[in-house]
Each structure stands twice: as C-alpha cells, then as structure tokens.
Design an enzyme around this catalytic site. Sequence first.
Site, PDB file in Angstrom:
ATOM      1  N   GLU A 116       0.829  -1.217   0.000  1.00 24.55           N
ATOM      2  CA  GLU A 116       0.000   0.000   0.000  1.00 24.55           C
ATOM      3  C   GLU A 116       0.860   1.263   0.000  1.00 24.55           C
ATOM      4  O   GLU A 116       0.361   2.353   0.328  1.00 24.55           O
ATOM      5  CB  GLU A 116      -0.956   0.018   1.214  1.00 24.55           C
ATOM      6  CG  GLU A 116      -1.855  -1.189   1.352  1.00 24.55           C
ATOM      7  CD  GLU A 116      -2.868  -1.380   0.211  1.00 24.55           C
ATOM      8  OE1 GLU A 116      -2.886  -0.552  -0.720  1.00 24.55           O
ATOM      9  OE2 GLU A 116      -3.597  -2.377   0.261  1.00 24.55           O
ATOM     10  N   HIS A 140      -2.912   2.149   8.408  1.00 23.39           N
ATOM     11  CA  HIS A 140      -3.980   1.326   7.817  1.00 23.39           C
ATOM     12  C   HIS A 140      -4.151   0.062   8.653  1.00 23.39           C
ATOM     13  O   HIS A 140      -3.171  -0.627   8.944  1.00 23.39           O
ATOM     14  CB  HIS A 140      -3.609   0.964   6.366  1.00 23.39           C
ATOM     15  CG  HIS A 140      -4.467  -0.099   5.762  1.00 23.39           C
ATOM     16  ND1 HIS A 140      -5.837   0.006   5.663  1.00 23.39           N
ATOM     17  CD2 HIS A 140      -4.162  -1.309   5.223  1.00 23.39           C
ATOM     18  CE1 HIS A 140      -6.324  -1.078   5.086  1.00 23.39           C
ATOM     19  NE2 HIS A 140      -5.334  -1.899   4.816  1.00 23.39           N
ATOM     20  N   HIS A 142      -7.216  -3.280   9.879  1.00 23.88           N
ATOM     21  CA  HIS A 142      -8.393  -4.064   9.490  1.00 23.88           C
ATOM     22  C   HIS A 142      -9.301  -4.267  10.707  1.00 23.88           C
ATOM     23  O   HIS A 142      -9.453  -5.396  11.182  1.00 23.88           O
ATOM     24  CB  HIS A 142      -7.959  -5.437   8.948  1.00 23.88           C
ATOM     25  CG  HIS A 142      -7.182  -5.412   7.667  1.00 23.88           C
ATOM     26  ND1 HIS A 142      -6.614  -6.545   7.108  1.00 23.88           N
ATOM     27  CD2 HIS A 142      -6.889  -4.396   6.823  1.00 23.88           C
ATOM     28  CE1 HIS A 142      -6.003  -6.229   5.977  1.00 23.88           C
ATOM     29  NE2 HIS A 142      -6.142  -4.927   5.780  1.00 23.88           N
ATOM     30  N   GLU A 170     -18.047  11.981  22.324  1.00 22.82           N
ATOM     31  CA  GLU A 170     -16.822  12.697  21.969  1.00 22.82           C
ATOM     32  C   GLU A 170     -16.323  12.431  20.553  1.00 22.82           C
ATOM     33  O   GLU A 170     -15.350  13.040  20.120  1.00 22.82           O
ATOM     34  CB  GLU A 170     -15.738  12.416  23.023  1.00 22.82           C
ATOM     35  CG  GLU A 170     -16.272  12.823  24.396  1.00 22.82           C
ATOM     36  CD  GLU A 170     -15.237  13.309  25.373  1.00 22.82           C
ATOM     37  OE1 GLU A 170     -14.054  13.059  25.157  1.00 22.82           O
ATOM     38  OE2 GLU A 170     -15.646  13.941  26.361  1.00 22.82           O
ATOM     39  N   HIS A 211     -12.825  -3.941   3.757  1.00 25.90           N
ATOM     40  CA  HIS A 211     -11.375  -4.092   3.869  1.00 25.90           C
ATOM     41  C   HIS A 211     -10.810  -3.494   5.161  1.00 25.90           C
ATOM     42  O   HIS A 211     -10.157  -4.190   5.931  1.00 25.90           O
ATOM     43  CB  HIS A 211     -10.706  -3.462   2.630  1.00 25.90           C
ATOM     44  CG  HIS A 211      -9.229  -3.621   2.586  1.00 25.90           C
ATOM     45  ND1 HIS A 211      -8.522  -3.812   1.426  1.00 25.90           N
ATOM     46  CD2 HIS A 211      -8.293  -3.613   3.570  1.00 25.90           C
ATOM     47  CE1 HIS A 211      -7.236  -3.926   1.695  1.00 25.90           C
ATOM     48  NE2 HIS A 211      -7.069  -3.805   2.996  1.00 25.90           N
TER      49      HIS A 211
HETATM   50  P1  13P Z   1       1.121  -5.499   3.072  1.00 27.41           P
HETATM   51  O1  13P Z   1       1.546  -6.751   3.807  1.00 27.41           O
HETATM   52  O2  13P Z   1       1.723  -5.424   1.685  1.00 27.41           O
HETATM   53  O3  13P Z   1       1.412  -4.261   3.905  1.00 27.41           O
HETATM   54  O4  13P Z   1      -0.441  -5.570   2.827  1.00 27.41           O
HETATM   55  C1  13P Z   1      -1.327  -5.705   3.907  1.00 27.41           C
HETATM   56  C2  13P Z   1      -2.619  -5.034   3.676  1.00 27.41           C
HETATM   57  O5  13P Z   1      -3.335  -4.755   4.609  1.00 27.41           O
HETATM   58  C3  13P Z   1      -3.016  -4.689   2.274  1.00 27.41           C
HETATM   59  O6  13P Z   1      -4.110  -3.798   2.270  1.00 27.41           O
HETATM   60 ZN    ZN Z   2      -5.326  -3.910   4.140  1.00 31.45          ZN
END
Ligand code: 13P
Ligand code: ZN
Length: 275
Positions: A116, A140, A142, A170, A211
């Site tokens: 990413e 980023h 999940h 809040e 995602h």
């Molecule tokens: P990477 O292992 O390449 O960082 O990818 C993980 C991920 O969350 C892709 O969206």
């Molecule tokens: Zn991801």
Amino acid sequence: MKILDAEFVKGFIRLCDDGFRQNWHERNGGNLSYRIKPSEVEEIKEELTKEKPWQPIGTAVKGLAGEYFMVTGSGKYFRNVILDPKANTCIIEIDETGEQYRICWGLVNGGRPTSELPSHLMNHEVKKEATDGRHRVIYHAHPTNIIALTFVLPLEDKVFTRKLWEMATECPVVFPSGIGVVGWMVPGGRDIAVATSELMKKYDAAIWAHHGLFASGEDFDLTFGLMHTVEKSAEILVKVLSIRPDKLQTITAENFRDLAVDFKVALPEEFLYEK
Ligand code: 13P
Ligand code: ZN
C-alpha cells in the site's frame, strides 16, 4: 544515535504492537508509515545506506521529494515488529522526482515496503500540504466492526459520519471533519491510492469498504487514538443494531450543535441532517 534508540522508532514499534493486541492485524494485515523529521534523519544518518537501487513507487509524489519514511514491510506481520524491527520494517528515501524510493535501512532478510505504499505516500503528500506539514503518520488497519458495517450501511460519507458520531459523545470532537468512504476497490495500487488521497483532502480517516480503515495524524498517539475511537464507535453501532435497530433515544442534530459550541469545533451541517 542507533536507529533502534530513536524515539520515533520506539513510537512506531509501540503502535504496531498496540494495533496487533487490538486484533486489527491478522496475518500481514495493515501497514504503517511515518514521515521522519529532518532533525531525526540527521540523528540516525550514520546507519542509513545509499547503496540500494532506486525502485518505482507506482505513482508520483512530487511534494515528498527528498523525504524519508519509516514503513512496515509487505507481507510482514505486525505481531513480529516488536521482536525484530530490522526484519519487518524499513526506512526509505524518496528521490527528487517523487517517483522512486530506495531502502536505506531495515528489511534485512529481504522484501519491500508495504504493497500500500502508493496509498500511504499519496495520503502523506495530501496531508503534508493540508496541515502545513503537521501530519506525519498514516496508519492502515483491518478493524472488525468498521469492516462489518460496510456490509449493512450505505457506502456514503454522510451516513458513516453521522452514525459513528452518534454512538459516542466525543466522536465529533475527535474527528470533526467526518469520515470518508471508498467503495470496494482492488487494494495495493495507484487507483485506490488516488481515491483515498482525494478523501484525505477533506477527512483524517477513510474507510475502505469490506477491507479496513486509513487514519492520518500528527503523531503516533493521535493517529492510533483516531483509529481506536472510530473502531470503538463502530463496535457500539454493531451492538445497537444487533440489540434493536430502532433506537429509543439518541444524540440529536441540536445536541451536536450545542456540543460544537462548548468544545469549539466546527461540525459541518451536511452531517447534522434530521432523520
Ligand atoms: P502489506 O503486507 O503489503 O502491507 O499488505 C497488507 C494489507 O493490509 C493490504 O491492504
Ligand atoms: Zn489492508
């Protein structure tokens, strides 16, 4: 100074471990990047190599020419970062065209920065400009509840913003500009990076449908805190929807306007519609 003794490196590692403990990073899920301050680059420059080849980023980030970033490695697990930061993360330099990077430290067993990287760098470029250089962290993850909501709510900024604000008093103070939503896209390339960085001009957080979530902030505390707040709110919403979707009472548009006055935040009217 040794790279592993630098405060920003300790902060980076701590965020990875905290995120893993929150259950936001199954396997290699998620990635993190930090735009290193020139004074911090100066402190660690002895350990940085200029011998590795330049590689294409896959997009152009002219506004980041000459900058250094600490980034997690592609396919690397957040749970392993604390055990072996040198094998699971790297420091990269961006060239003068903003189109190439090279690894200056880390990934000692081979590998490359996160897949990413285009999204991280395009978000950094937008946020550097929008905040006069204050934002330095792009994260980023999940998180389960935010992902779950992308299956049952309309994929609209105003729906996610209003519903997440409503779940905890809040929230509007933590993300007053709201939250953006990117519909499902193939991850890892320039197209999703363009879509996300467009939203980052307006927001500090952007959801990737089915995602995960991207968050931007000035430092590790604020960026982790934003991820944590959004996901906590999503968890409450999942619980409320599961118990009884017809709420008996809630925070009203007028309540939000009162909150905005006392907490001195500007809450866009587009998110304060009556339902
Ligand atoms: P990477 O292992 O390449 O960082 O990818 C993980 C991920 O969350 C892709 O969206
Ligand atoms: Zn991801």
